[in-house]
Design an enzyme around this catalytic site. Structure first.
Site, mmCIF file in Angstrom:
data_model
loop_
_atom_site.group_PDB
_atom_site.id
_atom_site.type_symbol
_atom_site.label_atom_id
_atom_site.label_comp_id
_atom_site.label_asym_id
_atom_site.label_seq_id
_atom_site.Cartn_x
_atom_site.Cartn_y
_atom_site.Cartn_z
ATOM 1 N N HIS A 117 0.825 -1.209 0.000
ATOM 2 C CA HIS A 117 0.000 0.000 0.000
ATOM 3 C C HIS A 117 0.860 1.260 0.000
ATOM 4 O O HIS A 117 0.500 2.253 -0.646
ATOM 5 C CB HIS A 117 -0.977 0.045 1.165
ATOM 6 C CG HIS A 117 -1.857 1.245 1.064
ATOM 7 N ND1 HIS A 117 -2.921 1.294 0.183
ATOM 8 C CD2 HIS A 117 -1.776 2.466 1.636
ATOM 9 C CE1 HIS A 117 -3.461 2.502 0.243
ATOM 10 N NE2 HIS A 117 -2.784 3.222 1.119
ATOM 11 N N ASP A 121 0.543 4.307 -2.589
ATOM 12 C CA ASP A 121 0.500 5.724 -2.209
ATOM 13 C C ASP A 121 1.554 6.528 -2.969
ATOM 14 O O ASP A 121 1.277 7.616 -3.480
ATOM 15 C CB ASP A 121 0.761 5.900 -0.705
ATOM 16 C CG ASP A 121 -0.452 5.645 0.163
ATOM 17 O OD1 ASP A 121 -1.584 5.566 -0.360
ATOM 18 O OD2 ASP A 121 -0.264 5.534 1.394
ATOM 19 N N HIS A 144 3.470 10.389 2.398
ATOM 20 C CA HIS A 144 3.000 11.413 1.471
ATOM 21 C C HIS A 144 3.828 12.695 1.548
ATOM 22 O O HIS A 144 4.166 13.283 0.518
ATOM 23 C CB HIS A 144 1.529 11.756 1.744
ATOM 24 C CG HIS A 144 0.583 10.645 1.453
ATOM 25 N ND1 HIS A 144 0.384 10.146 0.189
ATOM 26 C CD2 HIS A 144 -0.231 9.935 2.274
ATOM 27 C CE1 HIS A 144 -0.510 9.172 0.237
ATOM 28 N NE2 HIS A 144 -0.899 9.025 1.490
#
Length: 191
Positions: A117, A121, A144
């Site tokens: 995951h 992202d 992020h």
């Protein structure tokens, strides 16, 4: 029906670009393909250390990444909901972890779903560049925030990249060429 040959523009990395913040780091180096090598480290028995390296293609995206769910800690759920986040979150589309275990009744979709995951992202974050990438992204404990810093640094340093345009089938031919063995241990070295 005949498939038309269409050119596509890629952003090819020509010189390494690196961003770091404490233990977090992410960089991109030149590569003939879009590859991601990602390491995560959480002090949690269900996550711990996970590493994955993939050449990103439509097929590997579909097969190995697309179904990897986001994850979060039970202790954060109420706080997130109170500020208007995680409104659509459920055990069907997110992995929820308490202090010791995964709360999803069906468990994980992949043994390393957490790092998959994180790769998903990062692909989304890097898409803000506006072009498909040709480069090898190497990340350690990244998220992020630092991925966005990498995007900004790439775009602010045009001497580190070049736009290339070529037909999609040429890329597909190049993807079929076998690569030499890849050593993940070398991916994050500071050589």
């Amino acid at each position: 029906m005949r498939k038309l040959s269409k050119s596509r523009t890629y952003l090819a990395i020509r010189q390494p670009v690196t961003v770091s913040d404490g233990e977090k780091r992410v960089n991109i180096i030149p590569s003939r393909f879009f590859r991601m090598t990602y390491d995560i480290a959480f002090e949690h028995p269900c996550i711990s250390l996970q590493q994955r390296s993939l050449k990103i293609t439509a097929e590997t995206f579909r097969r190995e990444l697309a179904s990897a769910r986001t994850f979060g800690f039970l202790r954060d759920v109420e706080r997130l909901k109170a500020i208007g986040l995680a409104r659509g979150g459920s055990l069907d589309n997110a992995i929820v972890i308490d202090d010791e275990q995964i709360l999803n009744p069906d468990g994980l979709r992949f043994p390393d779903e957490f790092v998959r995951h994180k790769i998903l992202d990062a692909i989304g974050d890097l898409s803000l560049i506006g072009y498909p990438l040709l480069g090898h992204v190497r990340a350690y404990k990244a998220g992020h925030d630092i991925n966005h810093q990498l995007v900004e640094k790439i775009l602010a340093n045009p001497h580190c990249w070049q736009l290339l345009e070529f037909p999609e089938e040429h890329l597909q031919e190049a993807l079929r060429v076998p690569l030499p063995d890849f050593s993940p241990e070398l991916a994050l070295s500071r050589a």
